[in-house]
Design an enzyme around this catalytic site. Sequence first.
Site, PDB file in Angstrom:
ATOM      1  CB  CYS A 166      -1.405  12.294  -4.255  1.00  0.00           C
ATOM      2  SG  CYS A 166      -1.788  12.306  -6.023  1.00  0.00           S
ATOM      3  CG  ASP A 167       0.741   8.979  -8.133  1.00  0.00           C
ATOM      4  OD1 ASP A 167       0.496  10.141  -7.755  1.00  0.00           O
ATOM      5  OD2 ASP A 167       1.005   8.701  -9.303  1.00  0.00           O
ATOM      6  CB  ALA A 168       3.321   7.455  -2.410  1.00  0.00           C
ATOM      7  CG  LEU A 169      -0.975   9.185   0.098  1.00  0.00           C
ATOM      8  CD1 LEU A 169      -1.928  10.320   0.420  1.00  0.00           C
ATOM      9  CD2 LEU A 169      -0.116   8.839   1.317  1.00  0.00           C
ATOM     10  CG  PHE A 170      -3.313   2.580  -4.674  1.00  0.00           C
ATOM     11  CD1 PHE A 170      -4.621   2.178  -4.464  1.00  0.00           C
ATOM     12  CD2 PHE A 170      -2.472   1.735  -5.384  1.00  0.00           C
ATOM     13  CE1 PHE A 170      -5.084   0.949  -4.944  1.00  0.00           C
ATOM     14  CE2 PHE A 170      -2.914   0.503  -5.869  1.00  0.00           C
ATOM     15  CZ  PHE A 170      -4.224   0.110  -5.648  1.00  0.00           C
TER      16      PHE A 170
END
Length: 379
Positions: A166-170
């Site tokens: 989910c970090d990748a979505l930033f």
Amino acid sequence: MIKKCIYRLLIMLLVFFTFRSGYGMTNKNTDRKNENFLVADSILTLMACVADWQLQQMPNSFHELDWTNATFYIGLSRFADLSKDETYYSWLMNLGNKYKWQPYYGMYIADDIAVSQMYLDIYRKEGKSEILNPTLARTEWVLNHPSRVNLKWGQGPNSYDRWSWCDALFMAPPVYAKMYSITNDARFLDFMHQEFMLTYDLLYDHDENLFFRDYRFPDRKEKNGKKVFWGRGNGWVVAGLVNILKELPLNNIHREFYENLFLEMTQRIVGLQDERGYWHASLLDPETFSNPETSTSSFFVYALAFGINAGLLSEAEYLPAVEKGWLALQKAVSSEGRLGWVQPVGAFPEKVTYDMTEVYGVGAFLLAGSEMYLLQIKK
């Protein structure tokens, strides 16, 4: 810079208590704009202290273009715009020139292109092709050679080539949204949306309106039996949504999805704030993880304040949580400008202590401050 920060904080406290002591005696002739200027000015002062402390303490454990530092640069870029202090802008320009405006090494890895968010902000001011072209080349190459690996994070040497955590979505989607805004080439936005939806379908929990960190977590439980939703992980997501929404035209075909997701998440997040104004490393088990976590709290304040500023969230309903969150974040800053209570690099909730600080936490704090400042000056 440390002495300057202490001086700034003393001035800020003087202004704050002067404002507070006079607040009850205001009358119809009080200049409301001046009151808000004082509040907004104190926000910039605190941001300057935190930014100055971090610039004096830049870590050498990660490459300068790593995501940890890139998050700080994104926040610093926003602050440089608001403060009109060329010192910060020059610092970022020097960094970009040092690396010839190249993203970090991984062609596909979301973390390695996060720094391009700052690069593209500067490109919009400078208009120089040498700033844009390295990111343009990287993103076009990915468009023309998309990765086909699965989304099982950590499983195999190329498992980080998709947005499988989910970090990748930033880190990555806002870069493609910015590229769309700059070039008006719909391919960038179509690719972003396609990849975002795969991550959304894999990690979004429609019952809780929160994101799991990666594919390993849907079946995991906290000590209290609740699902494991990492605070900063969801902070990355909502902050990424803010940065996407800032780029999407109101009539864009994809905007409704991102607005609705933003609204679902912020409506859930606001109810998870504790009585002190913080959020925690584990969103659903604040008893086990009882200490505050300020990177999470900063990202959430950033998102909620943006929502009010953009007219997406009701000011009457959400402003109390935003102001409470910002006051809590102020309390986590030492007199030297050091932000405490930041969970170290990780992938799930961990215990946090006051002495923990990280450069990406400061980036998140500066993003929160940027929207708080805009919220105050528009009143």
